[in-house]
Design a protein around this motif. Structure first.
Motif, short mmCIF file in Angstrom:
data_model
loop_
_atom_site.label_atom_id
_atom_site.label_comp_id
_atom_site.label_asym_id
_atom_site.label_seq_id
_atom_site.Cartn_x
_atom_site.Cartn_y
_atom_site.Cartn_z
N PRO A 1 4.90 -1.10 2.17
CA PRO A 1 4.73 -1.45 3.57
C PRO A 1 5.90 -2.30 4.03
CG PRO A 1 3.35 -2.84 2.19
CD PRO A 1 3.98 -1.81 1.29
N ARG B 1 5.22 -7.53 -1.40
CA ARG B 1 4.32 -6.39 -1.19
C ARG B 1 3.38 -6.55 -0.01
NH1 ARG B 1 5.63 -1.54 -3.13
NH2 ARG B 1 6.29 -1.60 -5.29
N LEU B 2 3.17 -7.78 0.44
CA LEU B 2 2.23 -8.01 1.53
C LEU B 2 2.98 -8.18 2.85
CD1 LEU B 2 -0.26 -10.40 -0.29
CD2 LEU B 2 -0.62 -7.99 0.28
N ARG B 3 2.24 -8.07 3.95
CA ARG B 3 2.84 -8.18 5.28
C ARG B 3 3.12 -9.66 5.59
NH1 ARG B 3 -2.22 -5.82 8.32
NH2 ARG B 3 -3.04 -7.50 6.99
N ASP C 1 -8.39 -0.39 2.67
CA ASP C 1 -6.95 -0.65 2.75
C ASP C 1 -6.57 -1.86 1.91
OD1 ASP C 1 -6.47 1.50 4.38
OD2 ASP C 1 -6.61 0.34 6.24
N VAL D 1 -3.97 -1.88 -1.32
CA VAL D 1 -2.76 -2.70 -1.38
C VAL D 1 -2.76 -3.55 -2.64
CG1 VAL D 1 -1.58 -4.65 -0.29
CG2 VAL D 1 -2.37 -2.74 1.10
#
Length: 548
Positions: free
Chosen positions: A131, A456-458, A482, A486
């Motif tokens: 992402p 890896r995270l927003r 979701d 993730v």
């Protein structure tokens, strides 16, 4: 087979392929060594021998053969010294090289076994899509197997890696598709400092100012000087620690912070509001406006201001009384408040500061002075808050701060009817990492995992370290499927990252529990659901993510 299983199989195939080809490389080195012994002035034979042992020194440890790297390194250094000096080796050098060659053969475990023909490695499968914005990295390394290994490892942290197995084509690629950074070996067949010369040439010909990280088996001052003079931003010796490389990439390629200071303006005069907000926005700050003091609570929660600019005299409620109300709430005790007023009475100023104000500006005021006061106060407040709310080792939110954020995110999600998920994560058997490799290595594992979570995270997700090897994540707007997907992707990638302790390599895994906020749920119940899911993940064998 999952993408991570495929990558893991490829890494193992690369190691097996390297071990299979190692005897052939040793035999080739022995052939060139024989040529050097017969004719010590044979510069070409010395150069070819150096190229082989240089590759062994840099790559073998990365494939689980640290003894081979240790044996090859002094030989590579000695050969390079002679090549740099431009003279033939003396008898003492030849004797040292002969002993080094014997050590190298022993380290490789050669006992006359037949040399297997080189096998073709399995086709490389790129890491799963990430992402957010992936950053392109150019990796320039002439050892194909080492380049493949590094590419896969770096890819686990969210980078897209393009490899070059030689220097040709790099300048054109940088001009056509500039990368976020270049990872450059120093020694190539063209010369012992060919990598630095290539980067210098790139700079001199108007190439983009791309950050460059050099890595090499060479650890001498001359190599480091040439790397600096070529414009290198970092330098690592082989075998490289992947966590150190990614640390440098993160530091050099991270986009600049775009979130400006958040200023809440509490003022009932529309003309003053327009003047203040224009000055602050031109300075890159975000503003929210409250013209009715009785409506301040919702912006406090949702806008999360860094500072409050507040008029003292407002209808129905003075700024001083409003400051008292704000200061009675623990979450807002530390927010700087600057009072604005046309009142020059010293007693009123003293009362304003005594009741919770941090500064006092008299109307009319200079816009530049206002901006500078605000900027200084916010910078200091953010720095102090960082010490209070951040974990010192990882820079993630600490336990108390994460709980505060969770309460606010739960309130926001319920108010707007949006999904919210929460995850708890433990590193599996972390105590054994500390017991086996020491606490310093354990700290590096913790930092590596924190980095993986951030990559890896927003940016909108909130990440905290809640204990020694315990982490928590808040995912606003994410439903349970979701969120679980993730976190499971993070789990798969963590297992692929090779951690290093001196010359030993190992990997770790994680267990996770994820829960989603119910329509009328509370933060406490959300944490309890995630904790129960994490417990099930451990009971079911660890290295998995379970939903609650």
């Amino acid at each position: 087979m999952t993408p991570s299983d495929a990558i893991r199989a490829q890494l193992e195939a690369l190691r097996e392929d390297y071990a299979r080809r190692l005897p052939g490389q040793i035999r080739e080195a022995q052939t060139h060594w024989s040529a050097v012994r017969r004719a010590p002035s044979n510069t070409e034979a010395i150069r070819r021998l150096r190229q082989i042992v240089h590759g062994l020194a840099g790559a073998a440890a990365s494939f689980g053969l640290p003894a081979v790297s240790d044996a090859a390194r002094p030989l590579a250094d000695g050969l390079q010294e002679i090549l740099d000096a431009g003279r033939a080796p003396d008898d003492a050098s030849l004797a040292r090289w002969g002993a080094a060659m014997e050590n190298l053969a022993r380290a490789a475990g050669l006992a006359g076994e037949p040399v297997d023909p080189p096998a073709t490695p399995a086709p490389l499968v790129p890491p799963p899509a990430l992402p957010g914005e992936a950053r392109l990295i150019y990796l320039v390394e002439d050892d194909v197997t080492l380049a493949s290994n590094l590419s896969l490892q770096i890819g686990c942290f969210g980078y897209v890696v393009r490899t070059f197995n030689g220097l040709s084509g790099l300048s054109e690629a940088v001009r056509r598709d500039p990368p976020a950074a270049i990872l450059m070996d120093i020694m190539f067949p063209e010369g012992g400092l060919a990598g630095t010369e290539s980067i210098r040439h790139l700079r001199e010909n108007g190439g983009n100012r791309v950050p460059v990280i050099f890595f090499s088996v060479r650890d001498d001052l001359m190599a480091r000087l040439q790397a600096v003079r070529a414009g290198g931003d970092a330098y690592f010796t082989k075998p490289v620690d992947i966590n150190e490389i990614v640390d440098a990439l993160d530091r050099l390629t991270a986009p600049p912070a775009t979130e400006g200071y958040r200023i809440l303006v509490v003022e009932d005069d529309a003309d003053q509001v327009a003047r203040i907000t224009l000055a602050l926005r031109q300075a890159g700050m975000q503003t929210a406006v409250v013209t009715n003091p009785f409506q301040i609570m919702q912006p406090l929660v949702e806008f999360r201001p860094d500072l409050i600019l507040m008029d003292v005299h407002m209808p129905g409620c003075s700024g001083i009384d409003l400051a008292r109300v704000i200061r009675q709430q623990e979450a807002y005790v530390g927010i700087p408040i600057i009072f604005l007023t046309a009142d020059e009475d010293v007693r009123n100023r003293s009362e304003a500061l005594r009741t919770g104000g941090d500064d006092y500006l008299t109307k009319p005021f200079d816009e530049a002075g206002l901006v500078e006061r605000v900027r200084t106060r916010v910078a200091r407040a953010r720095a102090l808050r960082s010490y209070m709310v951040r974990d010192s080792l990882t820079g993630l939110l600490n336990h108390t701060s994460l709980q505060d954020h969770l309460e606010r995110e739960v309130a926001r999600a319920r108010r707007h009817g949006q999904p919210l998920s929460f995850g708890l994560i433990d590193i599996d058997y972390f105590k054994s990492v500390n017991d086996t490799y020491g606490h310093t290595t354990g700290d590096r594992v913790i930092k590596s995992f924190a980095r993986l979570l951030r990559q890896r995270l927003r940016r909108s997700d909130l990440i905290g370290r809640t204990g020694g090897d315990e982490f928590a994540v808040i995912l606003p707007g994410a439903g349970l499927p979701d969120a679980a997907r993730v976190l499971d992707g993070i789990r798969e990638n963590l297992a692929l990252v090779r951690q290093r302790s001196f010359h030993e390599e190992f990997s770790v895994t994680m267990s996770g529990g994820v829960a989603a906020l119910a329509p009328s749920g509370q933060a406490r119940l959300l944490v309890e659901a995630a904790d129960k899911a994490l417990y099930r993940a451990k009971q079911e064998g660890r290295n998995r993510v379970v939903t609650g």
